[in-house]
Every structure is written in structure tokens, then in C-alpha cells.
Scaffold this motif. Structure first.
Motif, PDB file in Angstrom:
ATOM      1  N   ALA A  80       0.827  -1.214   0.000  1.00 16.23           N
ATOM      2  CA  ALA A  80       0.000   0.000   0.000  1.00 16.23           C
ATOM      3  C   ALA A  80       0.857   1.257   0.000  1.00 16.23           C
ATOM      4  O   ALA A  80       0.465   2.287  -0.564  1.00 16.23           O
ATOM      5  N   SER A  81       1.999   1.172   0.621  1.00 21.67           N
ATOM      6  CA  SER A  81       2.892   2.326   0.700  1.00 21.67           C
ATOM      7  C   SER A  81       4.326   1.841   0.561  1.00 21.67           C
ATOM      8  O   SER A  81       5.111   1.878   1.502  1.00 21.67           O
ATOM      9  N   ALA A  82       4.652   1.382  -0.638  1.00 22.07           N
ATOM     10  CA  ALA A  82       5.983   0.836  -0.933  1.00 22.07           C
ATOM     11  C   ALA A  82       6.511   1.530  -2.186  1.00 22.07           C
ATOM     12  O   ALA A  82       6.535   0.954  -3.273  1.00 22.07           O
ATOM     13  N   ALA A 105      -6.794  -4.442   0.303  1.00 21.30           N
ATOM     14  CA  ALA A 105      -5.574  -5.154   0.675  1.00 21.30           C
ATOM     15  C   ALA A 105      -4.576  -5.098  -0.476  1.00 21.30           C
ATOM     16  O   ALA A 105      -4.820  -5.666  -1.546  1.00 21.30           O
ATOM     17  N   PHE A 106      -3.465  -4.433  -0.256  1.00 19.33           N
ATOM     18  CA  PHE A 106      -2.433  -4.282  -1.279  1.00 19.33           C
ATOM     19  C   PHE A 106      -1.293  -5.253  -0.990  1.00 19.33           C
ATOM     20  O   PHE A 106      -0.530  -5.064  -0.034  1.00 19.33           O
ATOM     21  N   VAL A 107      -1.212  -6.283  -1.815  1.00 25.85           N
ATOM     22  CA  VAL A 107      -0.216  -7.335  -1.607  1.00 25.85           C
ATOM     23  C   VAL A 107       0.573  -7.535  -2.908  1.00 25.85           C
ATOM     24  O   VAL A 107       0.327  -6.882  -3.911  1.00 25.85           O
ATOM     25  N   GLY A 108       1.539  -8.459  -2.864  1.00 29.81           N
ATOM     26  CA  GLY A 108       2.293  -8.743  -4.084  1.00 29.81           C
ATOM     27  C   GLY A 108       3.740  -9.060  -3.824  1.00 29.81           C
ATOM     28  O   GLY A 108       4.075  -9.784  -2.880  1.00 29.81           O
ATOM     29  N   GLU A 109       4.603  -8.470  -4.646  1.00 30.69           N
ATOM     30  CA  GLU A 109       6.034  -8.759  -4.587  1.00 30.69           C
ATOM     31  C   GLU A 109       6.836  -7.461  -4.517  1.00 30.69           C
ATOM     32  O   GLU A 109       6.507  -6.482  -5.185  1.00 30.69           O
ATOM     33  N   GLU A 110       7.913  -7.496  -3.754  1.00 30.34           N
ATOM     34  CA  GLU A 110       8.887  -6.417  -3.856  1.00 30.34           C
ATOM     35  C   GLU A 110       9.542  -6.458  -5.238  1.00 30.34           C
ATOM     36  O   GLU A 110       9.571  -7.494  -5.894  1.00 30.34           O
ATOM     37  N   VAL A 119       4.068   7.980  -6.438  1.00 31.11           N
ATOM     38  CA  VAL A 119       2.802   8.217  -5.729  1.00 31.11           C
ATOM     39  C   VAL A 119       2.192   6.859  -5.415  1.00 31.11           C
ATOM     40  O   VAL A 119       1.805   6.121  -6.318  1.00 31.11           O
ATOM     41  N   THR A 120       2.124   6.517  -4.152  1.00 35.40           N
ATOM     42  CA  THR A 120       1.644   5.201  -3.732  1.00 35.40           C
ATOM     43  C   THR A 120       0.121   5.172  -3.664  1.00 35.40           C
ATOM     44  O   THR A 120      -0.540   6.221  -3.624  1.00 35.40           O
ATOM     45  N   PRO A 121      -0.466   3.974  -3.605  1.00 35.85           N
ATOM     46  CA  PRO A 121      -1.920   3.888  -3.427  1.00 35.85           C
ATOM     47  C   PRO A 121      -2.418   4.600  -2.180  1.00 35.85           C
ATOM     48  O   PRO A 121      -3.449   5.285  -2.222  1.00 35.85           O
TER      49      PRO A 121
END
Length: 749
Positions: free
Chosen positions: A409-411, A477-482, A429-431
Motif C-alpha cells: 500500500a505504501s511501498a 488489501a495491497f499485496v504482491g512482490e517487492e 505516488v503510492t496507493p
């Protein structure tokens, strides 16, 4: 962004063959200059042109090499002041005044970062690819960069391979169209334009078929499959005027690409007429020793140059070993001269002899408002709506509070994706930021990440996040991969969400509040469990600088999703490779097979159906190629063919009606698939041949036309001849590779 003209997409690959390359080999003025310069060069100066070094801190040392004519190109120098200083030495202090070619990996943006190429491919919009490359070239050239190692147009059908992020996915045609558009964007209308950057299609060739999805690994692609699947995107790039090509790391059938005469001379030079520069990948020349293809650096240089390589990236075997090889007659001076011609030709085409310096004041173009707006449009069009139960999206005005949860969400760094050397995360600009800006005081935003980063296994924050989320009307929900989890050398055997992200989604689902899962990743992930637990799923391959505003607009309906999957999503890793354009086999799955949990005890050996499927995964993927939902619905009807019987030189015209049957204006990516039912060799069950984006208002209906020359049904047959074989064909007009009503036509004589 306006809809891309259907015929422009449909005919792009045939039209690029007519593209006139400014300063082509037929340009006698340039050729005369090349010959005049070549006649003055010593062997050492020729070998210097064939030598590419990577920039390092001591500018005096580099200047000394340049002054002696020992460097033809420099990698990774991005300070325009230093670029000009080094160029001044080359032009004003070296004996012949040959400018240095400055190069850099600018894969999906220099400063303004667009979605990763896999995301751009999800837009099914070549205008997105062209505009992204154009912005990248404008910004990179402002720093003095005139050569980049993109587009990557490896067809990739294994999401374990980290570099799938850099390409356009699994399909040959989609990759060809998007790759040609990127070449045009980088190079502009003329290479001599100061904002043009020489493109370098890579990796030539077959790298995307690395065994086990493990980077640098061997491939085994027979010639027919190489020509039918892996070579066409590179041929399209060559026809689009690509200035340079890069050899790949892999060996195919035992022959490393950097020493492969067949692909570099027979195909690239003789068949396609390419007259540009061929460069190795980073140290791929010397790595032929590790392959076991060359015994020592001397043999490396001999095999690479004799195979048709012009410039060596950083491994220095050319400058060190070619003088002795020349004396021994193992490399001919004519081969060295031809390599130098190819290098000088690109420098002349780029206008470096006339305009070698960069305007140091041009750096103001970085992060220009128009660039940021283009990056946002690309991120919007690249996002794929995979699920939307009960129309939870877009979020309605009745939603007064949202919980923003998850490590993505803030990466700001990771949102940019792989291969970002120059992007500034402070400009991202993050979500979270975008959502707060979008909703203002109208909606309460409750932020509790739950996990610090995607691989975080510490679940101490999961319960806290779930408790906070339970107070909201909807959970985002903000998920995923670096970013580090995809790209070169970043391969995975497990494609589930990393860390405790699965546990986080499970905990959020238990709150009873609707969960909207937004995945930001560099590859397709095996997210079946998360999809089941979510009311909606939005997938954004790492969306770049402006990904946050794009996603916020999509979530609240200021934009409508239109992206489609550019690669098949597997249910589980064990299905890989799974792709839509597979052969049928002698016993194709019927989708009626008995699966693992339904097998009766003591079942007979043949009672499950003897067809090609997995007992635990069935046959179908999680999501097929070309799949993506919208906030509206579309209906296809009245599909008509111009004829049911056609000759090889005919053009098949396909018309159909497309209607927006929902309540939102939306854009549908309509797709045309074809199957050659019987061939001298078995043919794929479907192949994408056309696509277009069609924007419709609610209730609006349009008649859409695809034009398909029958010549584009040609393939390399059992005799290794490219031809259209007469026979029966099937055709589908559809929203994805698994849908559509089957139609038939015949090709005769």
C-alpha cells in the motif's frame, strides 16, 4: 487515450517491413564516410570500437583509454557533465575524433517509470508501449544516453523466470506488435533526432525458454519452433528499424547465442537484411567458457567475432585476443572491418559525428507533467480486473470508510518494479497517498499495513490490521512482490504470495467485511486461495511512478479497468508450462475428467479417463491468456466472414457487433484467434492474430472489422519452408483465449 485504430494494429507487422530507416545502408553518403574513416584506422583503433566498458569513478583513466581510441561505447554514465567531458576527449583529443556511444538499461522508464513491460503488454495497446518508450528516450537522452538495451521481446511461458517481467508475455503476435511499437518510441522518426535512443531488441534468441524457469539456463528449441514462436518478434523489430541487437546468455541445443553463426549471420544478416550493430550481453562472450563452448579467452573472441558479433560488453577478449588471432589467420581482417562498419554506421545514423554533445540544460524534462500523465494512463490501461463479485467495484458513494492494508500500500520503491536504475522513489505516488488525496474528508481512511514488506513473516501485526479493518466498510488489501523478487536472476520455484501475506488475507476475510485485493507483482502468482477469499481482485504488474493514482481512480470508478492477461495464470506451479497456444496432443483433455478428490476407492486404472490433464489441477489455468473483466459488460454478436473459402493471396475480413450491455462506459479488448486444423506438422489449438481496443458508452453498439491477410497464416512446415498450407481453419472472435463461438473457413490452392 483514444482507441488505437484497428487496421493500424492489424497491419502493423506487415507495414513495418516497408519502414525506411534514416541513413540506411543504401545511404551512399554515410557509407562513403564509413569507408573513408575505416581506411585511416589502425587495428588497435578498430578493436577499440568493438570494446564497450562500464563507467567507473576515475574519469581520468577512462579519458586516457578514449584518447587512445580504445573504447567504442560506455555503459552506465548518466551525468551529462561527465558525458560531455568524456565525449570531448573522444571528439577533440583522440586521433580520429570518433564519438563514444553512451548506453544504459532504460527498460520501462528513465526517471518517469511506466508499468513494467509485462504490465504494458496487459494494456493490449501498442500506443502505450510506444509512448512509454518515447518518454523514456526523451528523459534518458537528456542525460546523454543514446543507446538502450530494450525492448526485451523474449516470448516467455514460465512465470518462475524472473525476467518475464521485462517482456510482453507468452504470445508471439502480441510481443511482436508491442516490441515494434517500443522500437518506434525509442528511436522516434529519425535516429538523428537528439531525443532518439537506439533500441536494442534482446535477447537474441530463445532466452525466455530457459529450462525450469531458471535464469541463464540452457534451452532446447528446435529450429521449426524457434522460427514459428521465438524469432518473429525479433524479425518484427528488425523490420521496424531497430538499430542494434543483443545476443542472449543461453545456449540453445548446445550453442551459446554469442557464438551462434546460424542466428547471427544466416537469419539476422542474410535473411532479414539487418545492417546494424550486434552487441553481446554483459560478459556473455567470456561466459562461453563456462558453457564449455570455448576453452579460453582466445577461443571466445574467435568464435564470437566469426559468428557475427560486432561489440563486446565488458569482457575485453576482443581487444586482448584478436591481434594474435588475426596473425594466426583464425579471424580475418574482413570480419573485423565489417564489425567496425556496423558500429560506425549506428554512430553516423545517431548524428553523433555532427552533434556529439548533450545540452546540459535539458534535464528539466525529467518528470514533466505530460510524462507523469502518460505514465498514469499506462498504469490505468495495464490493470486487470480478475474478479468483481456482486459489483463491489467501483466503490460506491455509500462507502464511508476504507481500511488500507498490506505491505504494497505504501511501498514507493517496490511499486516501480524491476530494472529501475534511475527512478526516484520520492517521486512515486503510492496507493495510500493517492487514496487519501482522492477521497479527502469524504471517506475515512484507516491505514494498518499488517506486514512491513512482502516477505515479512512476522505475523504480530496481522491481528492488529484485521481488528482495524473490521471498523471499515470495505477492506483494500495491497499485496504482491517487492521489486527485487522479479527481473534478472530473480527466479522463483514457489509462486504463492511471499511471507505472511496469505495469512493476512485470510485474517481480513474472517472479519466478514468485503476484501478488495490489489496485487502488485512482476509475474503471475498462484493466488487461487486469495481470489476465493476476496470480493474483488485487481492485478497490476508493477505499475511505476503513477501507479497509486491509477489504482485509486480504478477503485473509485474514475477509470474503468480494461487490461487483459498477457500471460496465463497457473493454478499451481506444477502446471507450468501452461499457455494457451499449445498443441492438442493425441488425447486432449475434455474437462470432464475425474479429479483427485473425486476418485473412488480402488478405481480401475483406466476409469479416470486417459487424457492429458493433472488429477490435482485439472486442465484449465486459474486465468487464461487475454482474460480481464470490466465494470461494464460486453456482448459479441453477428460475427461474419467475408468468405468461407479463400486463396493464399486473399484477405479475410471479419466483422462483428460489439455492444456495451452494462451501465458504465468501458473499453473492451476484442481478440481474434485462428486454428489451422491440420498441417504437415501439428499446429497450436489457437493463435492470436488480431486485437483492438473498442470504447463504448452504455448501450452503444459498434460494428468492428478485422482484416487478416491469409499470408499471415503461414508457418514453417515439415520441410522447414514458411508457407500457408491449404486446408480447414477455425476462427474465434472473443474477449479471451478460452471464449467465443467457433467459425470455419477454408484456404484453397
Amino acid at each position: 487515450m483514444k482507441t488505437f485504430n484497428i487496421l493500424s494494429i492489424g497491419l502493423l507487422l506487415s507495414l513495418v517491413s516497408c519502414t525506411q530507416v534514416p541513413g540506411g545502408k543504401g545511404d551512399s553518403a554515410i557509407e562513403q564516410k564509413i569507408e573513408a574513416l575505416l581506411s585511416k584506422m589502425t587495428l588497435e583503433e578498430k578493436l577499440g570500437q568493438m570494446n564497450q566498458i562500464s563507467s567507473y569513478g576515475n574519469i581520468e583513466d577512462m579519458s586516457g583509454l578514449i584518447k587512445k581510441g580504445e573504447v567504442g561505447s560506455i555503459l552506465n554514465e548518466v551525468d551529462p557533465v561527465r558525458v560531455n567531458a568524456l565525449q570531448r576527449v573522444a571528439v577533440e583529443e583522440s586521433r580520429l575524433g570518433i564519438p563514444v556511444l553512451m548506453a544504459r538499461d532504460v527498460i520501462h522508464g528513465f526517471k518517469t517509470i511506466f508499468p513494467i513491460p509485462l504490465g504494458q503488454a496487459a494494456s493490449f495497446n501498442p500506443q502505450v508501449a510506444e509512448e512509454g518508450a518515447r518518454v523514456a528516450a526523451i528523459e534518458a537522452s537528456a542525460a546523454g544516453i543514446r543507446w538502450t538495451f530494450a525492448p526485451m521481446i523474449d516470448v516467455a511461458r514460465d512465470p518462475r523466470w524472473g525476467r518475464i517481467a521485462e517482456g510482453c508475455g507468452e504470445d508471439t503476435y502480441l510481443t511482436s506488435v508491442m516490441g515494434a511499437a517500443m522500437v518506434k518510441g525509442f528511436q522516434s522518426d529519425s535516429l538523428s533526432d537528439p531525443t532518439a535512443v537506439a533500441a536494442c531488441p534482446k535477447h537474441f534468441v530463445g532466452y525466455g525458454a530457459a529450462e525450469g524457469g531458471r535464469d541463464y539456463n540452457s534451452t532446447f528449441i528446435p529450429e521449426r519452433r524457434l522460427r514459428n514462436v521465438y524469432l518473429p518478434p525479433f524479425e518484427a523489430a528488425a523490420k521496424a528499424g531497430a538499430a542494434t541487437f543483443m545476443t542472449s546468455f543461453n545456449d540453445n541445443d548446445g550453442v551459446p547465442s554469442t557464438g551462434n553463426t546460424f542466428i547471427l549471420k544466416d537469419v539476422l544478416r542474410k535473411e532479414w537484411g539487418f545492417d546494424g550493430l550486434v552487441v553481446t550481453d554483459w560478459a556473455s562472450a567470456s561466459e562461453m567458457m563456462s558453457h564449455g563452448f570455448a576453452a579460453d579467452p582466445k577461443e571466445v573472441a574467435m568464435k564470437a567475432v566469426n559468428a557475427g558479433v560486432d561489440m563486446e560488453m565488458v569482457s575485453y577478449t576482443f581487444v586482448r585476443e584478436l591481434p594474435a588471432l588475426l596473425k594466426e589467420g583464425k579471424v580475418k581482417e574482413a570480419a573485423i572491418d565489417e564489425a567496425v562498419r556496423n558500429i560506425l554506421r549506428i554512430k553516423f545514423r545517431l548524428g553523433l559525428f555532427d552533434n556529439p554533445y548533450v545540452d546540459e540544460k535539458r534535464m528539466e524534462v525529467l518528470y514533466a507533467p505530460s510524462h507523469l500523465e502518460a505514465a498514469k494512463r499506462a498504469a490505468v490501461e495495464s490493470a486487470i480486473l480478475l474478479k468483481n463479485a456482486e459489483g463491489i467495484l467501483p466503490l460506491s458513494a455509500s462507502v464511508k470508510s476504507v481500511a488500507v492494508v498490506g505491505p504494497m500500500a505504501s511501498a514507493p520503491y517496490d511499486q516501480l518494479g524491476t530494472w529501475v536504475f534511475d527512478g526516484d522513489k520520492t517521486k512515486t505516488v503510492t496507493p495510500l497517498t493517492a487514496i487519501r488525496e482522492l477521497v479527502g474528508d469524504r471517506v475515512q481512511v484507516i491505514y494498518e499495513p499488517g506486514l512491513a514488506y512482502s516477505r515479512d513473516k512476522d505475523q504480530s501485526g496481522v491481528a492488529k490490521a484485521a481488528t482495524a479493518a473490521a471498523r471499515a466498510d470495505v477492506i483494500l488489501a495491497f499485496v504482491g512482490e517487492e521489486a527485487i523478487l522479479s527481473g534478472e536472476a530473480h527466479c522463483l520455484a514457489d509462486l504463492n504470495l511471499q511471507g505472511a501475506q496469505r495469512e493476512l488475507i485470510a485474517a481480513l476475510a474472517k472479519t466478514g467485511k468485503p476484501v478488495v485485493t490489489v496485487v502488485m507483482a512482476g509475474r503471475p502468482l498462484t493466488i487461487g486461495e486469495e481470489v476465493e477469499r476476496s470480493a474483488a481482485v485487481l492485478y497490476a504488474f508493477h505499475p511505476g511512478t503513477m501507479g497509486g493514482p491509477a489504482l485509486a481512480d480504478l477503485l473509485w470508478g474514475k477509470a474503468v479497468p480494461s487490461g487483459k492477461t498477457p500471460v496465463t495464470f497457473p493454478k499451481m506451479v506444477g502446471q507450468i508450462p501452461v499457455y494457451y497456444a499449445h498443441n492438442n496432443t493425441g488425447r486432449p483433455a475434455t474437462r470432464n475428467e475425474v479429479l483427485l478428490n473425486d476418485i473412488p476407492l480402488e478405481a480401475g486404472q483406466t476409469s479416470l479417463g486417459c487424457t492429458s490433464f493433472y488429477m490435482d489441477a485439472g486442465f484449465d489455468p486459474l486465468y487464461p491468456f487475454g482474460y480481464g473483466l470490466s465494470y461494464t459488460t460486453f456482448e459479441y454478436s453477428n460475427v461474419k466472414l467475408s468468405s468461407s473459402t479463400l486463396k493464399k493471396d486473399d484477405v479475410l475480413t471479419v466483422t462483428f457487433d460489439l455492444e456495451n450491455t452494462g451501465s458504465y462506459e468501458g473499453t473492451e479488448v476484442a481478440q481474434l484467434y485462428v486454428r489451422d486444423k491440420v498441417g504437415s506438422v501439428t499446429r497450436p489449438v489457437k493463435e492470436l492474430k488480431r486485437f483492438t481496443r473498442v470504447t463504448l458508452r452504455p448501450g452503444e453498439k459498434k460494428t468492428v472489422t478485422f482484416e487478416l491477410p491469409i499470408s499471415e497464416l503461414a508457418f514453417w512446415n515439415i520441410d522447414r519452408v514458411k508457407t500457408v498450407e491449404p486446408g480447414d481453419f477455425l476462427l474465434w472472435v472473443a474477449p479471451d483465449s478460452q471464449s467465443g463461438e467457433e467459425m470455419a473457413f477454408e484456404v484453397i490452392g
